[in-house]
Write a protein that holds these residues in place. Structure first.
Motif, PDB file in Angstrom:
ATOM      1  N   MET A   2       1.169  -0.814   0.131  1.00  0.00           N
ATOM      2  CA  MET A   2      -0.462  -0.113  -0.073  1.00  0.00           C
ATOM      3  C   MET A   2       0.727   1.484   0.180  1.00  0.00           C
ATOM      4  O   MET A   2       0.124   2.507  -0.239  1.00  0.00           O
ATOM      5  CB  MET A   2      -0.934  -0.015   1.722  1.00  0.00           C
ATOM      6  CG  MET A   2      -2.349  -1.391   0.596  1.00  0.00           C
ATOM      7  SD  MET A   2      -3.788  -0.058  -0.250  1.00  0.00           S
ATOM      8  CE  MET A   2      -4.320  -0.967  -0.094  1.00  0.00           C
ATOM      9  N   THR A   3       2.443   1.213   0.164  1.00  0.00           N
ATOM     10  CA  THR A   3       2.839   2.359   0.147  1.00  0.00           C
ATOM     11  C   THR A   3       3.728   2.813  -1.153  1.00  0.00           C
ATOM     12  O   THR A   3       4.684   3.623  -1.280  1.00  0.00           O
ATOM     13  CB  THR A   3       4.674   2.030   1.182  1.00  0.00           C
ATOM     14  OG1 THR A   3       4.837   0.583   0.978  1.00  0.00           O
ATOM     15  CG2 THR A   3       3.210   1.854   2.784  1.00  0.00           C
ATOM     16  N   ASP A   4       3.298   2.231  -2.474  1.00  0.00           N
ATOM     17  CA  ASP A   4       3.757   2.004  -3.095  1.00  0.00           C
ATOM     18  C   ASP A   4       3.074   3.453  -4.149  1.00  0.00           C
ATOM     19  O   ASP A   4       2.229   2.994  -4.961  1.00  0.00           O
ATOM     20  CB  ASP A   4       3.854   0.983  -4.402  1.00  0.00           C
ATOM     21  CG  ASP A   4       4.379   1.233  -5.585  1.00  0.00           C
ATOM     22  OD1 ASP A   4       4.760   2.841  -6.229  1.00  0.00           O
ATOM     23  OD2 ASP A   4       4.598   0.228  -5.976  1.00  0.00           O
ATOM     24  N   PRO A   5       3.176   4.415  -4.219  1.00  0.00           N
ATOM     25  CA  PRO A   5       2.237   5.119  -4.897  1.00  0.00           C
ATOM     26  C   PRO A   5       2.011   4.942  -6.155  1.00  0.00           C
ATOM     27  O   PRO A   5       1.038   5.762  -6.820  1.00  0.00           O
ATOM     28  CB  PRO A   5       3.119   7.107  -4.388  1.00  0.00           C
ATOM     29  CG  PRO A   5       4.245   6.533  -4.021  1.00  0.00           C
ATOM     30  CD  PRO A   5       4.403   5.249  -3.930  1.00  0.00           C
ATOM     31  N   GLN A   6       2.820   4.138  -6.880  1.00  0.00           N
ATOM     32  CA  GLN A   6       2.460   4.154  -8.368  1.00  0.00           C
ATOM     33  C   GLN A   6       1.943   3.254  -8.825  1.00  0.00           C
ATOM     34  O   GLN A   6       1.134   2.938  -9.507  1.00  0.00           O
ATOM     35  CB  GLN A   6       4.392   4.351  -9.332  1.00  0.00           C
ATOM     36  CG  GLN A   6       5.345   4.616  -8.660  1.00  0.00           C
ATOM     37  CD  GLN A   6       4.794   5.999  -9.660  1.00  0.00           C
ATOM     38  OE1 GLN A   6       4.638   6.009 -10.463  1.00  0.00           O
ATOM     39  NE2 GLN A   6       5.764   6.996  -8.646  1.00  0.00           N
TER      40      GLN A   6
END
Length: 323
Positions: A181-185
């Motif tokens: 969930m921490t991957d903005p891409q």
């Protein structure tokens, strides 16, 4: 950063606030993957529509309703910062998480999301950021501050802090999904599907003739049967119906014969059971039918209630609509 820790109690109300486009969706998505109940049937921004209103009296009613159903629950809504200080006295053991992000990055995200120029986006975001900062200084309860940019760079540190703050003990699978969930891409869209609904009715108004009984593996945990009625026989007693083959709708019928007037219910929609989304279902006296809907129902966990050793419910069975 944990500004003010809270005690590990059986009840918590978790509130995630910040500026729109400021990282609250990431934090809310992580919390949900870790098993925190932030509402049901939410969109990809993880916002609970019942908290969109700014009517404080309406929100208090929602809070009272959720308190009656859940021991630990919460919501994410950026603009809740506008009333959080006034609402805190009405929340049961509140834990507040405030997310801060670089002002220029917020404005840029606002421009991508809507047809607005940089000057307007920057002005709006600056005003909102100042309001959130002001509210944060008045929050006098367990409080955690999330630095969005640092969280993206060091997601494991964020998970460790969030688990410490909320007293969570996630499985390796939950932790792996939360890290994603921490991957903005990638975006902050959940991979785990757990949304389901349940509504109860009296059996006398239910047409059993149009239903078929189905075979489901029943496992009694911490229970024993005495004349087909449930007795407590261990810790955390519950009934599991497994092997439901992905039905979209099933009917759970049973008899309630004594107080208390509820059971707790959780549905496995493909990725196991999430304790945080166990629903408290209010019951009628006598025979009840709970209609359960989901995209795929693979199992049902039922937590009967007890007055002494005897359960308030019994004679459980599962039916589906005839083909």
């Amino acid at each position: 950063m944990i500004v003010k820790p809270g005690f590990d109690t059986n009840t918590k109300t978790i509130v995630i606030i910040g500026v729109q486009r400021g990282g609250t969706s990431m934090v809310a998505g992580i919390a949900r993957e870790l098993g925190v109940n932030l509402g049901r049937n939410l969109g990809n921004n993880h916002e609970d529509p019942e908290f969109i209103t700014e009517d404080l009296q309406a929100i208090k009613k929602v809070v009272a309703h959720r308190d009656a159903k859940y021991n630990v629950w919460g919501w994410k809504m950026p603009h809740s910062s506008e009333y959080i200080v006034r609402l805190l006295p009405h929340l049961r053991n509140p834990f507040v998480i405030v997310v801060f992000r670089n002002l220029a990055a917020i404005a840029e995200s606002q421009m991508k999301q809507s047809d607005v120029n940089f000057r307007d986006a920057f002005s709006f975001s600056a005003t909102r950021l100042a309001q959130v900062a002001s509210a944060t200084q008045e929050i006098d309860c367990p409080l955690m501050i999330v630095n969005y940019e640092r969280a993206v760079l060091k997601p494991s540190n964020l998970l460790d802090e969030l688990c410490a703050f909320l007293h969570l003990r996630p499985s390796e699978d939950e932790r792996e999904r939360a890290l994603a969930m921490t991957d903005p891409q990638r975006g902050y869209v959940r991979t785990k599907k757990e949304d389901w609904t349940a509504r109860v009715s009296k059996a006398e108004s239910f047409d059993f003739g149009s239903k078929d009984a189905i075979e489901a593996f029943q496992c009694n945990v911490g229970l024993s049967l005495v004349d087909n009625w449930i007795q407590k026989d261990g810790g955390q007693p519950h009934i599991l119906f497994e092997g439901l083959a992905g039905y979209k709708r099933v009917y759970l019928s049973f008899v309630r014969r004594s107080a208390p007037a509820f059971i707790d219910l959780c549905v496995n929609t493909g990725d196991g059971y999430t304790d945080g989304l166990t629903d408290r279902i209010q019951l009628f006296h006598g025979e009840n039918v709970i209609t359960i809907d989901a995209e795929s129902i693979n199992g049902i966990a039922i937590y009967p209630q007890f007055d002494g050793a005897a359960s308030n419910t019994g004679l459980f069975r599962i039916t589906v609509d005839k083909a």
